[in-house]
Write a protein that holds these residues in place. Structure first.
Motif, PDB file in Angstrom:
ATOM      1  N   LYS A   1      63.295  61.606  38.196  1.00  0.00           N
ATOM      2  CA  LYS A   1      61.758  61.379  39.101  1.00  0.00           C
ATOM      3  C   LYS A   1      61.964  62.055  41.310  1.00  0.00           C
ATOM      4  N   THR A   2      61.416  62.829  41.333  1.00  0.00           N
ATOM      5  CA  THR A   2      61.204  62.874  42.534  1.00  0.00           C
ATOM      6  C   THR A   2      60.003  63.623  43.028  1.00  0.00           C
ATOM      7  N   ILE A   3      59.066  63.772  43.800  1.00  0.00           N
ATOM      8  CA  ILE A   3      58.232  65.049  44.158  1.00  0.00           C
ATOM      9  C   ILE A   3      59.336  65.938  45.067  1.00  0.00           C
ATOM     10  N   ASP A   4      59.256  66.008  45.888  1.00  0.00           N
ATOM     11  CA  ASP A   4      60.566  66.479  45.914  1.00  0.00           C
ATOM     12  C   ASP A   4      61.253  67.635  45.309  1.00  0.00           C
ATOM     13  N   ASN A   5      61.186  67.040  44.281  1.00  0.00           N
ATOM     14  CA  ASN A   5      62.254  68.697  43.201  1.00  0.00           C
ATOM     15  C   ASN A   5      63.385  68.888  43.306  1.00  0.00           C
TER      16      ASN A   5
ATOM     17  N   GLY B   1      50.938  63.748  53.913  1.00  0.00           N
ATOM     18  CA  GLY B   1      51.510  61.961  53.945  1.00  0.00           C
ATOM     19  C   GLY B   1      51.412  61.781  52.537  1.00  0.00           C
ATOM     20  N   HIS B   2      51.344  60.553  52.181  1.00  0.00           N
ATOM     21  CA  HIS B   2      51.461  59.483  50.515  1.00  0.00           C
ATOM     22  C   HIS B   2      50.379  59.823  50.309  1.00  0.00           C
ATOM     23  N   LEU B   3      49.090  60.445  50.653  1.00  0.00           N
ATOM     24  CA  LEU B   3      48.422  61.538  49.574  1.00  0.00           C
ATOM     25  C   LEU B   3      48.848  62.230  48.723  1.00  0.00           C
ATOM     26  N   GLN B   4      50.000  62.773  48.838  1.00  0.00           N
ATOM     27  CA  GLN B   4      50.844  63.623  47.691  1.00  0.00           C
ATOM     28  C   GLN B   4      51.204  62.604  46.609  1.00  0.00           C
ATOM     29  N   ARG B   5      51.793  61.704  46.699  1.00  0.00           N
ATOM     30  CA  ARG B   5      52.130  60.977  46.119  1.00  0.00           C
ATOM     31  C   ARG B   5      51.568  59.106  45.015  1.00  0.00           C
ATOM     32  N   GLY B   6      49.962  59.920  45.446  1.00  0.00           N
ATOM     33  CA  GLY B   6      48.870  59.256  44.823  1.00  0.00           C
ATOM     34  C   GLY B   6      48.550  59.901  43.953  1.00  0.00           C
TER      35      GLY B   6
ATOM     36  N   VAL C   1      52.963  68.514  55.616  1.00  0.00           N
ATOM     37  CA  VAL C   1      53.775  68.322  53.988  1.00  0.00           C
ATOM     38  C   VAL C   1      54.475  67.158  53.296  1.00  0.00           C
ATOM     39  N   MET C   2      55.370  66.665  52.080  1.00  0.00           N
ATOM     40  CA  MET C   2      56.886  66.117  52.377  1.00  0.00           C
ATOM     41  C   MET C   2      57.436  67.042  51.518  1.00  0.00           C
ATOM     42  N   GLY C   3      59.242  66.253  51.846  1.00  0.00           N
ATOM     43  CA  GLY C   3      60.192  67.632  51.548  1.00  0.00           C
ATOM     44  C   GLY C   3      60.653  67.236  52.806  1.00  0.00           C
ATOM     45  N   ARG C   4      61.937  66.445  52.523  1.00  0.00           N
ATOM     46  CA  ARG C   4      63.333  65.939  53.584  1.00  0.00           C
ATOM     47  C   ARG C   4      64.514  66.393  53.491  1.00  0.00           C
ATOM     48  N   ASP C   5      64.454  67.306  52.241  1.00  0.00           N
ATOM     49  CA  ASP C   5      65.843  68.471  52.939  1.00  0.00           C
ATOM     50  C   ASP C   5      65.670  69.877  51.707  1.00  0.00           C
TER      51      ASP C   5
ATOM     52  N   SER D   1      61.074  50.024  45.520  1.00  0.00           N
ATOM     53  CA  SER D   1      61.816  49.675  46.522  1.00  0.00           C
ATOM     54  C   SER D   1      62.910  50.607  46.904  1.00  0.00           C
ATOM     55  N   ARG D   2      63.169  50.807  48.097  1.00  0.00           N
ATOM     56  CA  ARG D   2      63.978  51.598  48.583  1.00  0.00           C
ATOM     57  C   ARG D   2      65.918  50.901  48.794  1.00  0.00           C
ATOM     58  N   THR D   3      65.640  49.767  48.172  1.00  0.00           N
ATOM     59  CA  THR D   3      66.969  48.811  48.035  1.00  0.00           C
ATOM     60  C   THR D   3      67.968  49.418  47.154  1.00  0.00           C
TER      61      THR D   3
ATOM     62  N   ALA E   1      57.030  71.780  55.814  1.00  0.00           N
ATOM     63  CA  ALA E   1      57.655  70.527  55.534  1.00  0.00           C
ATOM     64  C   ALA E   1      57.894  69.517  56.426  1.00  0.00           C
ATOM     65  N   GLU E   2      57.813  68.346  55.971  1.00  0.00           N
ATOM     66  CA  GLU E   2      58.508  67.760  57.474  1.00  0.00           C
ATOM     67  C   GLU E   2      59.793  67.569  58.051  1.00  0.00           C
ATOM     68  N   GLY E   3      60.437  68.126  56.815  1.00  0.00           N
ATOM     69  CA  GLY E   3      61.774  68.099  57.110  1.00  0.00           C
ATOM     70  C   GLY E   3      62.654  69.841  58.210  1.00  0.00           C
TER      71      GLY E   3
ATOM     72  N   VAL F   1      66.324  59.579  57.366  1.00  0.00           N
ATOM     73  CA  VAL F   1      65.345  58.866  57.974  1.00  0.00           C
ATOM     74  C   VAL F   1      64.246  58.931  57.990  1.00  0.00           C
ATOM     75  N   ARG F   2      62.993  58.359  58.469  1.00  0.00           N
ATOM     76  CA  ARG F   2      61.508  58.731  58.811  1.00  0.00           C
ATOM     77  C   ARG F   2      61.221  59.572  58.702  1.00  0.00           C
ATOM     78  N   LEU F   3      61.165  61.100  58.387  1.00  0.00           N
ATOM     79  CA  LEU F   3      60.113  61.871  58.841  1.00  0.00           C
ATOM     80  C   LEU F   3      59.000  61.954  59.203  1.00  0.00           C
TER      81      LEU F   3
HETATM   82  O1  F6P Z   1      61.738  60.931  48.624  1.00  0.00           O
HETATM   83  C1  F6P Z   1      60.759  60.998  48.259  1.00  0.00           C
HETATM   84  C2  F6P Z   1      59.034  61.320  49.301  1.00  0.00           C
HETATM   85  O2  F6P Z   1      57.994  61.238  49.235  1.00  0.00           O
HETATM   86  C3  F6P Z   1      59.647  61.951  51.051  1.00  0.00           C
HETATM   87  O3  F6P Z   1      59.685  63.606  50.628  1.00  0.00           O
HETATM   88  C4  F6P Z   1      59.603  61.944  52.028  1.00  0.00           C
HETATM   89  O4  F6P Z   1      60.396  62.418  52.739  1.00  0.00           O
HETATM   90  C5  F6P Z   1      59.679  60.416  52.021  1.00  0.00           C
HETATM   91  O5  F6P Z   1      59.396  59.784  50.079  1.00  0.00           O
HETATM   92  C6  F6P Z   1      59.075  58.670  52.203  1.00  0.00           C
HETATM   93  O6  F6P Z   1      59.308  57.674  51.757  1.00  0.00           O
HETATM   94  P1  F6P Z   1      58.409  56.601  52.096  1.00  0.00           P
HETATM   95  O7  F6P Z   1      57.657  56.600  51.063  1.00  0.00           O
HETATM   96  O8  F6P Z   1      59.780  55.400  51.901  1.00  0.00           O
HETATM   97  O9  F6P Z   1      57.695  56.457  53.292  1.00  0.00           O
END
Ligand code: F6P
Length: 344
Positions: free
Chosen positions: A124-128, A274-279, A168-172, A71-73, A221-223, A245-247
């Motif tokens: 851990k973070t796919i953002d590296n 999107g979330h395919l990158q995390r699955g 693709v993902m990448g917040r900052d 969670s992001r709690t 990148a999304e950011g 911010v939910r990018l």
């Molecule tokens: O922090 C990793 C990350 O995958 C970011 O690249 C992305 O902005 C964010 O999480 C997406 O978060 P959520 O799963 O809450 O939509």
């Protein structure tokens, strides 16, 4: 000793490999293990800390996601959150904790350590984008997903003579965009660290057409910041508990594709990975390093260490203070960004 394990923040392939390594090493050393469900939420709510056995971690090595849930709690945003978390862990007999996560999760882990509760991290973070470490669980697999997507998009882009915008993902930071883009042969890579104007993107596309190249692949990148598009997309600022911010909702890929088509007249399509990158199943690199760092984290916590984290540096496992890893965001350096520019 009873060692707690927690996974927090966005999930990433390789989390289960890390959980398995922490638990198996702890069992080997003669300790007991408890799983904290749903990230830090599991330390703020009742009934989410449970005994783990060897059976619980059997067969999970190739599985994506996290068997513990996440969670992001953020306890730092809850009044007396850190004290509450420690009380609940202690109430459940947990003597020390291994927190597996990115900058947010590890900042909370550092706060628990500062408050006197023995805590060790795993990166851990796919953002590296964690400082100091050369490896974060999930990044290698995410780059593989982007590479595979670009290989597939190349053939259809070429067949239709289209511009393909791939978000693709990448917040900052632009690690996933740059490494995925280089591995997948992107023609233009746009990342948060280096601003590009819409004019430069359009010019790039005309240049390619002029050179007889009838299709283009743009990875964004999304950011990333493209000043002309900020005005169009502005205002949407839905945030999570850590204030991010939910990018994905900002939709830079869509905005860019729309403007590119209008400005150039080239037929343009957008793909948001999107979330395919995390699955999905973790790559061998993610499995091996999650295992090495997870086993080391168990050794550290069992050896009475706290406020530290095993990382990869110079290709080896090294141990550094947690505070160093969360002190700053590791950004793509200019030399690496320029690698992507050779192929424009
Ligand atoms: O922090 C990793 C990350 O995958 C970011 O690249 C992305 O902005 C964010 O999480 C997406 O978060 P959520 O799963 O809450 O939509």
């Amino acid at each position: 000793m009873r060692i707690g394990i927690l996974t927090g923040g966005g999930d990433a392939p390789g989390l289960n490999a890390a959980i398995r390594a922490v638990a198996r090493r702890a069992f080997q050393l003669g300790h007991q293990v408890s799983g904290v469900q749903n990230g830090w939420a599991g330390t703020l709510e009742d009934g989410l800390i449970r005994e783990m056995t060897a059976q619980d971690v059997r067969g999970i090595l190739p599985m994506g996601g996290t068997i513990l849930g996440t969670s992001r709690t953020n306890p730092l945003k809850v009044k007396d959150g850190v004290a509450m978390a420690i009380r609940r862990l202690q109430h459940n007999g947990v003597d020390a904790l291994v927190g597996i996560g990115g900058d947010d999760t590890l900042s909370v882990a550092a706060a628990l350590h500062d408050a006197g509760f023995p805590t060790v991290g795993v990166p851990k973070t796919i953002d590296n984008d964690l400082a100091v470490t050369e490896f974060c669980i999930g990044f290698d697999t995410a780059v593989g997903v982007v590479t595979d997507a670009l290989d597939r998009l190349h053939t259809t882009a070429s067949a239709h003579h289209r511009v393909m915008v791939v978000e693709v993902m990448g917040r900052d930071t632009g690690w996933v965009a740059l490494m995925g883009g280089v591995a997948g042969g992107a023609d233009l890579i746009i990342i948060p660290e280096f601003q590009l104007s819409l004019g430069e993107v359009v010019e790039h596309l005309y240049r390619r057409r002029g050179a007889g190249k009838l299709f283009s692949i743009i990875v964004v990148a999304e950011g990333a910041h493209i000043p002309e598009l900020e005005m169009e997309g502005g205002g949407q600022a839905e945030k999570d508990a850590f204030g991010h911010v939910r990018l994905a909702k900002r939709g830079i890929g869509d905005l860019l594709a729309g403007r590119v088509e209008r400005e150039t007249g080239f037929e343009t399509r957008v793909t948001v990975l999107g979330h395919l990158q995390r699955g999905g199943s973790p790559s061998p690199t993610d499995r091996i390093w999650a295992t090495r760092l997870g086993a080391c984290a168990a050794d550290l916590i069992a050896g009475g260490k706290s406020g530290v984290i095993p990382i990869r540096r110079d290709g080896e496992v090294q141990v550094v203070p947690l505070a160093e890893v969360v002190a700053e965001t590791r950004r793509v350096p200019k030399e690496l960004y320029e690698l992507g520019q050779i192929f424009v």
